[in-house]
Design a protein around this motif. Structure first.
Motif, mmCIF file in Angstrom:
data_model
loop_
_atom_site.group_PDB
_atom_site.id
_atom_site.type_symbol
_atom_site.label_atom_id
_atom_site.label_comp_id
_atom_site.label_asym_id
_atom_site.label_seq_id
_atom_site.Cartn_x
_atom_site.Cartn_y
_atom_site.Cartn_z
ATOM 1 N N GLN A 48 0.754 -0.878 0.490
ATOM 2 C CA GLN A 48 -0.260 -0.171 -0.075
ATOM 3 C C GLN A 48 0.376 0.904 0.207
ATOM 4 N N HIS A 104 -1.466 -8.025 -1.920
ATOM 5 C CA HIS A 104 -1.484 -6.286 -3.292
ATOM 6 C C HIS A 104 -3.435 -6.177 -2.904
ATOM 7 N N MET A 108 -5.921 -3.664 -0.920
ATOM 8 C CA MET A 108 -6.063 -2.341 -1.530
ATOM 9 C C MET A 108 -7.614 -2.200 -1.353
ATOM 10 N N MET A 111 -8.073 -1.722 2.405
ATOM 11 C CA MET A 111 -7.582 0.021 2.471
ATOM 12 C C MET A 111 -8.929 0.818 1.653
ATOM 13 N N GLU A 112 -9.719 0.797 1.066
ATOM 14 C CA GLU A 112 -10.536 1.349 -0.119
ATOM 15 C C GLU A 112 -11.825 1.471 0.464
ATOM 16 N N ASP A 119 -5.287 4.367 -3.584
ATOM 17 C CA ASP A 119 -3.681 5.136 -4.112
ATOM 18 C C ASP A 119 -4.195 5.322 -6.364
#
Length: 189
Positions: A48, A104, A108, A111-112, A119
């Protein structure tokens, strides 16, 4: 209330012996090619990219990462040879395994969904797992010379990443802030 933000990123960090070896390569680039940027963090594979987070909310972030990690298995990682993002960055290549690609994309998305941390750049290009040894402070001329030296050089390490690592920027460099064991809850059953 303290609204100050801190900068973090999340990565896989290799065991100490491999860290030492990669750090020696970074030092070589600093000495021979005047590229010191890569020395501002321990050797790592970014999962991240850097994001800002309220200092006051760090415990919430850490608790959440602990839960996320506990439900994911440790990840076999193979480092093999050198590659580059021309004309500036040289890195130790990490084999694009299914496990790496999975952690990965899951991280991601997580986290979103949980923190609205996105990102944008990573979303527009494929994930290339790597450990940077010469950074954007490498001049184009030095890149050419260094790439001639390193492009054919062999390097091979295998390790199992057993934790996600949260790194914190202290204003000048990145330091390990916390580590979250992978598969902790899976081993209990």
């Amino acid at each position: 209330m303290n609204q100050s933000k801190q900068r973090f990123f999340i990565a896989l960090v290799p065991p100490p012996d491999i860290q030492q070896h990669i750090t020696e390569i970074k030092l070589y680039f600093a000495e021979h090619y005047n590229s010191r940027g890569a020395l501002n963090s321990p050797p790592h594979i970014t999962l991240q990219p850097p994001f800002e987070w309220l200092a006051a909310d760090v415990p919430k972030l850490e608790e959440s990462l602990k839960e996320f990690s506990a439900n994911r298995l440790p990840i076999p990682v193979t480092l093999s040879g050198f590659a580059a993002f021309a004309p500036r960055v040289i890195y130790v290549d990490a084999v694009k395994s299914l496990e790496l690609l999975d952690i990965h994309s899951y991280l991601m998305s997580y986290m979103e969904a949980n923190f609205a941390i996105v990102d944008r750049v990573s979303q527009t290009r494929p994930f290339v797992p790597h450990m940077t040894v010469a950074f954007r402070d490498l001049t184009k001329d030095n890149f050419q010379t260094a790439w001639l030296e390193f492009s054919g050089r062999s390097l091979h390490f295998e390790f199992t990443a057993s934790a996600l690592t949260l790194l914190l920027h202290n204003g000048s460099r990145w330091n390990i802030s916390n580590q979250f064991p992978l598969g902790a809850s899976l081993q209990k059953s």
